[in-house]
Design a protein around this motif. Structure first.
Motif, PDB file in Angstrom:
ATOM      1  N   VAL A 174       0.441  -1.210  -0.031  1.00  0.00           N
ATOM      2  CA  VAL A 174      -0.441  -0.168  -0.048  1.00  0.00           C
ATOM      3  C   VAL A 174       0.974   1.153   0.063  1.00  0.00           C
ATOM      4  N   VAL A 175       0.121   2.166  -0.781  1.00  0.00           N
ATOM      5  CA  VAL A 175       0.847   3.259  -1.318  1.00  0.00           C
ATOM      6  C   VAL A 175       0.640   5.098  -0.421  1.00  0.00           C
ATOM      7  N   GLY A 176       0.652   5.253   0.259  1.00  0.00           N
ATOM      8  CA  GLY A 176       0.242   7.097   0.938  1.00  0.00           C
ATOM      9  C   GLY A 176       0.206   7.641  -0.711  1.00  0.00           C
ATOM     10  N   VAL A 177      -0.441   8.518  -1.451  1.00  0.00           N
ATOM     11  CA  VAL A 177      -0.701   9.222  -2.365  1.00  0.00           C
ATOM     12  C   VAL A 177      -1.291  10.162  -2.406  1.00  0.00           C
ATOM     13  N   ASP A 178      -0.188  11.787  -2.661  1.00  0.00           N
ATOM     14  CA  ASP A 178      -0.421  12.940  -2.576  1.00  0.00           C
ATOM     15  C   ASP A 178      -0.078  14.276  -3.544  1.00  0.00           C
ATOM     16  N   GLY A 179       0.600  13.698  -4.512  1.00  0.00           N
ATOM     17  CA  GLY A 179       0.740  14.001  -5.276  1.00  0.00           C
ATOM     18  C   GLY A 179       1.869  15.288  -5.442  1.00  0.00           C
ATOM     19  N   LEU A 180       2.819  14.974  -4.677  1.00  0.00           N
ATOM     20  CA  LEU A 180       3.556  15.881  -4.106  1.00  0.00           C
ATOM     21  C   LEU A 180       5.234  14.784  -4.826  1.00  0.00           C
ATOM     22  N   ARG A 181       6.096  15.400  -5.272  1.00  0.00           N
ATOM     23  CA  ARG A 181       7.148  15.186  -5.555  1.00  0.00           C
ATOM     24  C   ARG A 181       7.823  13.758  -4.624  1.00  0.00           C
ATOM     25  N   PRO A 182       7.976  13.929  -3.024  1.00  0.00           N
ATOM     26  CA  PRO A 182       8.063  12.841  -2.136  1.00  0.00           C
ATOM     27  C   PRO A 182       7.142  11.214  -2.718  1.00  0.00           C
ATOM     28  N   GLY A 183       6.173  12.039  -2.987  1.00  0.00           N
ATOM     29  CA  GLY A 183       4.496  10.774  -2.589  1.00  0.00           C
ATOM     30  C   GLY A 183       5.385   9.777  -4.108  1.00  0.00           C
ATOM     31  N   THR A 225      -6.608  13.075  -9.559  1.00  0.00           N
ATOM     32  CA  THR A 225      -5.316  13.635 -10.599  1.00  0.00           C
ATOM     33  C   THR A 225      -4.014  12.730 -10.013  1.00  0.00           C
ATOM     34  N   ALA A 226      -4.201  13.397  -8.564  1.00  0.00           N
ATOM     35  CA  ALA A 226      -2.745  12.174  -7.638  1.00  0.00           C
ATOM     36  C   ALA A 226      -2.828  10.630  -8.098  1.00  0.00           C
ATOM     37  N   LEU A 227      -3.399  10.539  -7.665  1.00  0.00           N
ATOM     38  CA  LEU A 227      -3.642   8.907  -8.840  1.00  0.00           C
ATOM     39  C   LEU A 227      -3.798   8.219  -9.939  1.00  0.00           C
ATOM     40  N   LEU A 228      -3.852   8.926 -10.532  1.00  0.00           N
ATOM     41  CA  LEU A 228      -3.414   9.160 -12.030  1.00  0.00           C
ATOM     42  C   LEU A 228      -2.315   9.621 -12.242  1.00  0.00           C
ATOM     43  N   GLU A 229      -1.303  10.269 -11.864  1.00  0.00           N
ATOM     44  CA  GLU A 229      -0.012  10.308 -11.460  1.00  0.00           C
ATOM     45  C   GLU A 229       0.891   9.670 -11.221  1.00  0.00           C
ATOM     46  N   ALA A 230       0.158   9.443 -10.246  1.00  0.00           N
ATOM     47  CA  ALA A 230       0.760   8.093  -9.235  1.00  0.00           C
ATOM     48  C   ALA A 230       0.465   6.445  -9.643  1.00  0.00           C
ATOM     49  N   ARG A 236      -1.070  -0.784  -4.078  1.00  0.00           N
ATOM     50  CA  ARG A 236      -2.223  -0.247  -4.253  1.00  0.00           C
ATOM     51  C   ARG A 236      -2.312   1.051  -3.450  1.00  0.00           C
ATOM     52  N   LEU A 237      -2.328   1.654  -4.812  1.00  0.00           N
ATOM     53  CA  LEU A 237      -2.353   3.463  -4.497  1.00  0.00           C
ATOM     54  C   LEU A 237      -3.403   4.073  -3.444  1.00  0.00           C
ATOM     55  N   VAL A 238      -3.264   4.635  -2.699  1.00  0.00           N
ATOM     56  CA  VAL A 238      -4.678   5.235  -1.543  1.00  0.00           C
ATOM     57  C   VAL A 238      -3.889   6.882  -1.201  1.00  0.00           C
ATOM     58  N   SER A 239      -5.613   8.053  -2.020  1.00  0.00           N
ATOM     59  CA  SER A 239      -5.267   9.175  -1.932  1.00  0.00           C
ATOM     60  C   SER A 239      -6.395   9.642  -0.950  1.00  0.00           C
ATOM     61  N   VAL A 240      -5.950  10.111   0.092  1.00  0.00           N
ATOM     62  CA  VAL A 240      -6.969  10.457   1.019  1.00  0.00           C
ATOM     63  C   VAL A 240      -7.418  12.162   1.341  1.00  0.00           C
ATOM     64  N   ALA A 250     -19.726  22.837  -1.892  1.00  0.00           N
ATOM     65  CA  ALA A 250     -19.595  21.503  -2.480  1.00  0.00           C
ATOM     66  C   ALA A 250     -18.487  21.553  -3.442  1.00  0.00           C
ATOM     67  N   GLU A 251     -18.110  23.092  -3.770  1.00  0.00           N
ATOM     68  CA  GLU A 251     -16.754  23.638  -5.383  1.00  0.00           C
ATOM     69  C   GLU A 251     -15.965  23.117  -5.100  1.00  0.00           C
ATOM     70  N   ILE A 252     -16.140  23.285  -3.869  1.00  0.00           N
ATOM     71  CA  ILE A 252     -14.539  22.956  -2.861  1.00  0.00           C
ATOM     72  C   ILE A 252     -14.202  21.531  -2.751  1.00  0.00           C
ATOM     73  N   GLY A 253     -15.585  20.670  -2.416  1.00  0.00           N
ATOM     74  CA  GLY A 253     -15.665  19.031  -1.982  1.00  0.00           C
ATOM     75  C   GLY A 253     -14.963  18.486  -3.762  1.00  0.00           C
ATOM     76  N   ALA A 254     -15.558  18.855  -4.375  1.00  0.00           N
ATOM     77  CA  ALA A 254     -15.056  19.137  -5.813  1.00  0.00           C
ATOM     78  C   ALA A 254     -13.761  18.634  -6.285  1.00  0.00           C
ATOM     79  N   TRP A 255     -13.510  20.465  -6.043  1.00  0.00           N
ATOM     80  CA  TRP A 255     -12.434  21.047  -6.327  1.00  0.00           C
ATOM     81  C   TRP A 255     -11.147  19.740  -5.687  1.00  0.00           C
ATOM     82  N   MET A 256     -11.329  19.183  -4.209  1.00  0.00           N
ATOM     83  CA  MET A 256     -10.564  18.775  -3.675  1.00  0.00           C
ATOM     84  C   MET A 256     -10.522  17.080  -4.093  1.00  0.00           C
ATOM     85  N   ARG A 257     -11.743  16.586  -4.766  1.00  0.00           N
ATOM     86  CA  ARG A 257     -12.109  15.429  -5.050  1.00  0.00           C
ATOM     87  C   ARG A 257     -11.016  15.184  -6.300  1.00  0.00           C
TER      88      ARG A 257
END
Length: 273
Positions: free
Chosen positions: A3-12, A62-67, A31-35, A50-57
């Motif tokens: 299991v890998v924690g994914v955050d969209g940052l370079r270290p991740g 996107t972080a998962l796709l890149e990972a 298994r890649l997990v983004s929280v 709701a818009e902020i929530g959609a942006w965060m989702r």
């Protein structure tokens, strides 16, 4: 499973690449997990929330796709699955670790304390995960660079050495066991007693892994300083999750905790059995 924690940052992403190569060696899926905050995945919020929530989702997706793309580039044969979950990153990764052989995170973490030498998430999961944890930081070492293992003569040393032997065998790497001692250790027999016990443990490990060529190094000095220097140029540093000093009762020993901050290569914290 790893299991890998994914955050969209370079270290991740470095953690994802490391974990993908490890998954191929172990022949297990990744298994890649983004929280994201739990409310981002709920239907209740409306308007600006709701818009902020959609942006965060969207950011998590996107972080998962890149990972996933990074994992395939690093190790094309790896089987990858992704998961976007809601909650606290530390707690969600700790729960995910219950089904994992290994939990891997980058050293920046996924929380709000990224200014620290190591992120709050990485530090949190290293002390509480149900499985062994790897904290990945940038390293120029080759994949088959030597594995360095920190030993201390405690009962937990057997599990740490076993992990290190298995990793060295899988990587085709040499293994170097390092024990730091101080003058107060003379009350327990001193470095010679430690040398004999360690030599016996390494001989037993060699019987199980005959392709691994172990060596040992017993150095006077602080365990953190000694292991930090020993890990320069290493592909992996393996340590136990608990120490044997005044802070032994802590979930994560003081030496292991300090090495997560200063080690120059990826660090494995082997969970206390």
């Amino acid at each position: 499973m790893i299991v890998v924690g994914v955050d969209g940052l370079r270290p991740g992403l470095l953690a994802v690449e490391w974990a993908a190569r490890e998954a191929v060696v172990r022949e297990v899926p990744l298994r890649l997990v983004s929280v994201v905050p739990a409310w981002c995945l709920e239907d209740g919020p409306t308007g600006a929330i709701a818009e902020i929530g959609a942006w965060m989702r969207k950011g998590g997706e996107t972080a998962l796709l890149e990972a996933a793309a990074a994992a395939m580039r690093a190790a094309g044969k790896v089987a990858v699955e992704t998961a976007l979950v809601g909650g606290d990153p530390r707690q969600e990764l700790i729960e995910a670790s219950a089904e994992a052989d290994l939990l891997v995170v980058g050293d920046s973490g996924m929380g709000t304390l990224r200014g620290l030498l190591i992120g709050s998430v990485a530090l949190g999961v290293a002390g509480h995960a149900h499985c062994d944890v790897v904290v990945v930081r940038a390293s120029a070492a080759a994949p088959d660079a030597e594995v360095v293992v920190g030993v201390d003569g405690s009962a937990a040393q057997a599990d740490v050495l076993d992990f290190a032997f298995r990793e060295a065998a899988a990587r085709g790497a040499d293994l170097r066991a390092v024990l730091a001692w101080s003058w107060r250790d003379l009350l327990g027999g001193g470095p010679e007693a430690s040398r004999q016990a360690l030599a016996k443990a390494l001989a037993e490990g060699r019987e199980r892994h005959p392709d691994v060529h172990p060596s040992m190094e017993i150095v006077e000095g602080s365990p953190v300083d000694v292991l930090r220097q020993a890990a320069a140029g290493a592909g992996l540093l393996v340590v136990g999750s608990r120490g044997r000093g005044l802070l032994t009762g802590m979930i994560l020993g003081s030496v292991s905790q300090a090495l997560l901050h200063v080690a120059p290569c990826p660090v494995v914290v082997v969970r206390a059995r």
